[in-house]
Design an enzyme around this catalytic site. Structure first.
Site, PDB file in Angstrom:
ATOM      1  N   ALA A  29       0.800  -1.226   0.000  1.00 20.50           N
ATOM      2  CA  ALA A  29       0.000   0.000   0.000  1.00 20.50           C
ATOM      3  C   ALA A  29       0.833   1.277   0.000  1.00 20.50           C
ATOM      4  O   ALA A  29       0.616   2.173  -0.832  1.00 20.50           O
ATOM      5  CB  ALA A  29      -0.964  -0.012   1.191  1.00 20.50           C
ATOM      6  N   ARG A  51      -5.750  -0.101  -8.436  1.00 22.10           N
ATOM      7  CA  ARG A  51      -6.067  -1.144  -7.455  1.00 22.10           C
ATOM      8  C   ARG A  51      -7.020  -0.543  -6.434  1.00 22.10           C
ATOM      9  O   ARG A  51      -6.716   0.496  -5.843  1.00 22.10           O
ATOM     10  CB  ARG A  51      -4.810  -1.691  -6.769  1.00 22.10           C
ATOM     11  CG  ARG A  51      -3.894  -2.448  -7.715  1.00 22.10           C
ATOM     12  CD  ARG A  51      -2.879  -3.291  -6.966  1.00 22.10           C
ATOM     13  NE  ARG A  51      -3.501  -4.459  -6.344  1.00 22.10           N
ATOM     14  CZ  ARG A  51      -2.868  -5.264  -5.488  1.00 22.10           C
ATOM     15  NH1 ARG A  51      -1.622  -5.007  -5.137  1.00 22.10           N
ATOM     16  NH2 ARG A  51      -3.496  -6.309  -4.977  1.00 22.10           N
ATOM     17  N   GLN A  60       4.395 -13.602  -1.934  1.00 24.07           N
ATOM     18  CA  GLN A  60       5.118 -12.408  -1.510  1.00 24.07           C
ATOM     19  C   GLN A  60       5.953 -12.657  -0.262  1.00 24.07           C
ATOM     20  O   GLN A  60       6.968 -11.996  -0.043  1.00 24.07           O
ATOM     21  CB  GLN A  60       4.144 -11.250  -1.253  1.00 24.07           C
ATOM     22  CG  GLN A  60       3.492 -10.689  -2.506  1.00 24.07           C
ATOM     23  CD  GLN A  60       2.129 -11.298  -2.755  1.00 24.07           C
ATOM     24  OE1 GLN A  60       1.931 -12.486  -2.565  1.00 24.07           O
ATOM     25  NE2 GLN A  60       1.173 -10.487  -3.180  1.00 24.07           N
ATOM     26  N   ASP A  68      -3.711  -2.659   4.207  1.00 27.63           N
ATOM     27  CA  ASP A  68      -3.990  -1.898   2.999  1.00 27.63           C
ATOM     28  C   ASP A  68      -5.075  -0.854   3.211  1.00 27.63           C
ATOM     29  O   ASP A  68      -5.145   0.125   2.479  1.00 27.63           O
ATOM     30  CB  ASP A  68      -4.391  -2.844   1.865  1.00 27.63           C
ATOM     31  CG  ASP A  68      -3.198  -3.634   1.357  1.00 27.63           C
ATOM     32  OD1 ASP A  68      -2.599  -3.207   0.373  1.00 27.63           O
ATOM     33  OD2 ASP A  68      -2.854  -4.651   1.984  1.00 27.63           O
TER      34      ASP A  68
END
Length: 354
Positions: A50, A89, A194, A235
Site C-alpha cells: 500500500a 487497485r 510475496q 492496505d
C-alpha cells in the site's frame, strides 16, 4: 540491507520500479515513462504494498503531466489519465490518498506536483522509522520473555512494500537491531508468494534467522506455542479498527486470539480511512482466476473448476491487539479506535508518545 533501497524512485523524467515479480532470482528495475506502463506495473504487482503504490501514484500524476505535454493532451485527458492511475487497485487507500494529495497542487504545474510527490515519499520513510520504534517498544513491554522474540509475518511489509524501511517488517528490523529477534516465521502468502519471494529475500539481506512456511501452517505454529507475536501490515484500516490486509491475515489473527498472543498491525496513518466506518464497507479486490487454477502457466485444477481469488480479507478490530502508526500504538481490541484516538491533523513526535 542498504537503507537506501527504494521500491519506487524518481529518475528525473520517470519512475524506476524494482520489479518484484522477478525477485528473489533477479533484481531488476523497470523504467516507467507513461501512464499505461505505470497502471500495468501496479496491477501486475511489479510495484506492490500500500505505501509503495501510494508513492507510485503520487509520482504518476507527474508522469501524466509529462506524457500529456509530450502527446499534446488536453487538461481533461491528463486528468483522465490520473484517474486511471488512482483506480489501478481499489482496496489500498494509500494509492488514492497519494494521488489526491498531489492533485491539490495540479494547477501549480509539474514542479509543484513533483515537490508534493517527493514529500509523500519522504514522509512515508520517516513514518516507517517511527513505527519501527513504537512497535518494538510496545512488543518488548507486552511480551515478557527472557529471550529474543519469535515472530510471525504475513505477506511482505518491508522496504519493498513501502517508500522505504518497512511497516511490520520495519518493526522486525528495529527489534533485530536491538538483538531481540530469535526467529521469524514468514508465511509464503498465496497466490503470488510475496512472503517466500520477497519477505524472505529481505530477511536474508538483513541476516535475520527465519523459516518460510505454508499459509496453512501458520495457525498450527501459533497454537503450538512457537510464536510470541504476529505482526502484519494493512492496505486499509476502517474507523472502527477493522483491517484489510493480504488474504490469509484473518486466520493468523484468529489463531493469535486463541493462543493469547499479540496480533500487531503496523501501518502509517495514511492507511487509516476514517470515511470507511467498518470493514464491511471495504471493497475487496478479486484477482484473476488463473492465479489459483494454474501454476507457472500450467493448469492444476480441473478444467471445469472456477477460481475464487480475493486479494485481501478483513480482520475485525476486536482481534487487533495493537495498531502501530507513526503516532504510537492503539490497543484496538481494548477499545482504542482510530476514529477516536488518532489526531490526523497534527504531527506527533516519537518523544511525545514514548
Amino acid at each position: 540491507m542498504p537503507q537506501e533501497l527504494r521500491a519506487v524512485d524518481w529518475t528525473g523524467g520517470g519512475l524506476a520500479l524494482i520489479d518484484q515479480t522477478l525477485l528473489p532470482h533477479r533484481h531488476e528495475t523497470v523504467t516507467v515513462h507513461d501512464v499505461d506502463t505505470l497502471v500495468d506495473a501496479i496491477q501486475r504487482l511489479v510495484v506492490r504494498g500500500a505505501p509503495a503504490i501510494g508513492a507510485a501514484g503520487a509520482y504518476g500524476v507527474a508522469l501524466a503531466i509529462i506524457e500529456g505535454e509530450r502527446e499534446g493532451w488536453t487538461e481533461a485527458e491528463v486528468r483522465a489519465a490520473v484517474a486511471r492511475v488512482r483506480e489501478a487497485r481499489p482496496t489500498a487507500v494509500n494509492l488514492m490518498a497519494g494521488v489526491d494529495r498531489v492533485m491539490t497542487r495540479f494547477a501549480e504545474g509539474l514542479d509543484a506536483v513533483l515537490e508534493e510527490a517527493v514529500a509523500v515519499q519522504r514522509e512515508d520513510v520517516a513514518a516507517n522509522r517511527a513505527m519501527g520504534v513504537f512497535g518494538a517498544d510496545w512488543l518488548v513491554r507486552r511480551v515478557r520473555v527472557e529471550r529474543p522474540l519469535r515472530l510471525l509475518t504475513h505477506c511482505n511489509t518491508g522496504a519493498l512494500a513501502t517508500a522505504g524501511w518497512g511497516t511490520a517488517l520495519g518493526v522486525v528490523r528495529e527489534l533485530h537491531a536491538r538483538g531481540l529477534v530469535e526467529v521469524v516465521y514468514a508465511d509464503e502468502t498465496r497466490p503470488l508468494l510475496q512472503g517466500s519471494r520477497l519477505t524472505a529475500w529481505e530477511l536474508v539481506q538483513e541476516g535475520i534467522p527465519h523459516y518460510v512456511q505454508a499459509d496453512g501452517a501458520a495457525a498450527g505454529t501459533i497454537l503450538r506455542g512457537e510464536v510470541d507475536a504476529a505482526i502484519v501490515g494493512a492496505d486499509r484500516i476502517a474507523a472502527n479498527g477493522d483491517t484489510a490486509n493480504k488474504v490469509g491475515t484473518v486466520g493468523v489473527a484468529l489463531a493469535c486470539a486463541d493462543a493469547g498472543i499479540p496480533f500487531l498491525v503496523a501501518a502509517p496513518t495514511t492507511t487509516v480511512d476514517l470515511a470507511t466506518k467498518t470493514g464491511d464497507e471495504i471493497h475487496i479486490e478479486l484477482r484473476g482466476e488463473a492465479e489459483v487454477l494454474e501454476w507457472a502457466g500450467v493448469r492444476t485444477a480441473p478444467a471445469e473448476s472456477r477460481g475464487h481469488n480475493p486479494a485481501f480479507d478483513v480482520t475485525p478490530g476486536r482481534l487487533v491487539t495493537g495498531l502501530v502508526t507513526e503516532r504510537g500504538v492503539l490497543e484496538v481490541s481494548a477499545g482504542e479506535l482510530p476514529g477516536d484516538r488518532l489526531n490526523l491533523g497534527r504531527s506527533v513526535s516519537v518523544q511525545e508518545l514514548r
